[in-house]
Design a protein around this motif. Structure first.
Motif, short mmCIF file in Angstrom:
data_model
loop_
_atom_site.label_atom_id
_atom_site.label_comp_id
_atom_site.label_asym_id
_atom_site.label_seq_id
_atom_site.Cartn_x
_atom_site.Cartn_y
_atom_site.Cartn_z
N HIS A 1 -3.03 -8.97 -2.23
CA HIS A 1 -3.37 -7.66 -1.67
C HIS A 1 -4.35 -7.73 -0.51
CE1 HIS A 1 -3.93 -3.41 -1.37
NE2 HIS A 1 -5.21 -3.49 -1.66
N ASP B 1 -1.54 -1.93 -4.30
CA ASP B 1 -1.73 -0.49 -4.14
C ASP B 1 -0.40 0.24 -4.26
OD1 ASP B 1 -4.42 -0.90 -3.95
OD2 ASP B 1 -4.65 -0.22 -1.89
N HIS C 1 0.65 3.63 -2.38
CA HIS C 1 -0.23 4.73 -2.79
C HIS C 1 0.54 5.93 -3.37
CE1 HIS C 1 -4.04 2.98 -1.57
NE2 HIS C 1 -3.37 2.44 -0.58
N ASP D 1 0.80 -1.22 0.00
CA ASP D 1 0.00 0.00 0.00
C ASP D 1 0.84 1.28 0.00
OD1 ASP D 1 -1.58 -2.35 1.19
OD2 ASP D 1 -3.14 -0.91 0.67
N HIS E 1 -5.49 -0.51 6.19
CA HIS E 1 -4.55 0.48 6.69
C HIS E 1 -4.75 0.80 8.17
CE1 HIS E 1 -4.28 2.54 2.43
NE2 HIS E 1 -4.13 1.24 2.37
N HIS F 1 -6.34 -0.23 -6.02
CA HIS F 1 -5.95 1.08 -6.54
C HIS F 1 -5.09 0.99 -7.80
CE1 HIS F 1 -7.32 3.91 -3.30
NE2 HIS F 1 -7.44 2.75 -2.68
N HIS G 1 -3.70 -4.03 2.23
CA HIS G 1 -5.06 -3.52 2.00
C HIS G 1 -5.66 -2.80 3.20
CE1 HIS G 1 -8.84 -3.01 -0.03
NE2 HIS G 1 -9.51 -3.77 0.81
FE FE2 Z 1 -4.39 0.51 0.13
#
Ligand code: FE2
Length: 256
Positions: free
Chosen positions: A167, A44, A10, A8, A202, A79, A200
């Protein structure tokens, strides 16, 4: 050979891209020689895959890690196929092209490295086929699970250490974000996997980011949270040495 687990990232969201570059710098200065490490990123990577600049910045940072000499294995998260809540099938192919150099690859993605089998799952693509492309909990789908079963049953693979990475959260039903076909995954990998990695989720809702040791007969199961601490949420950069049977030797590198 040791494993570094990130998730993640991002990249594209506020300062997450910059933070990922800081993580890369710190990994590179702390964990050498690079050839002894496999970095596994459980989805992500980009914050919004519909934006070329998010996808490109994420991919370039992964390339930077590779240029430092690290082997990097990635799987997509929701994402990486769109905004995170609404996906676009076009992004499935773009992800494969950019990260695997092969638009026709199918999941599970199998890499055997120094006698360890790394099995990457796509827990997101199946959701693009229903509910008008709106993502919910993640799903592997029958086809992928059948191929996974075949890999796990393969006599050569069954003798190896096995790392399964995906994920979505496979088994924590308390958080309401677990995989839709979690029970089917369980029946395939239970007692037959050495390490299970995912992300996944958070937020640090009680217990959600816990280390799970021994669940499904798997000695080590780790949720990395968000490595770049998106929106101030927790994340881990775990360094895992599978050659040491005691998970107590695994640690959070805290590279940010
Ligand atoms: Fe995420």
């Amino acid at each position: 050979m040791k494993i570094i687990h990130l998730s993640d990232l991002h990249v594209g969201h506020k300062e997450c891209g910059e933070r990922f570059r800081t993580i890369i710098r710190n990994i590179n200065s702390c964990l050498q020689p690079a050839e002894e490490y496999i970095i596994v990123v459980t989805g992500d990577l980009a914050d919004n895959a519909n934006k070329t600049e998010h996808r490109e910045e994420a991919a370039q940072s992964i390339e930077e890690l590779e240029n430092h000499g690290y082997r990097v294995l990635v799987v997509p998260g929701n994402h990486d196929y769109g905004t995170g809540t609404i996906g676009n099938v076009r992004n499935v192919r773009l992800f494969k092209e950019r990260f695997y150099n092969d638009p026709d690859i199918t999941y599970p993605k199998l890499d055997t490295i120094n006698g360890t089998a790394f099995i990457g799952l796509d827990s997101t693509a199946e959701e693009l086929n229903w509910h008008d492309r709106i993502f919910a909990q993640g799903e592997l789908g029958r086809g992928q699970l059948g191929r996974l079963q075949k890999i796990i049953n393969d006599p050569a693979i069954s003798k190896m250490m096995k790392v399964v990475y995906l994920h979505h959260h496979p088994f924590d039903f308390k958080i309401g974000r677990q995989l839709k076909d979690s029970d089917d995954l369980r029946s395939v990998i239970e007692n037959r996997t050495d390490l299970l990695l995912f992300g996944h989720y958070h937020r640090s809702k009680k217990g959600a980011l816990k280390v799970h040791l021994g669940t499904w007969g798997i000695p080590r199961c780790y949720n990395a949270g968000t490595a770049t601490h998106k929106n101030g949420n927790p994340g881990f950069h775990r360094v895992i040495d599978l050659s040491r049977p005691d998970p107590a030797m695994d640690y959070d590198g805290d590279f940010l």
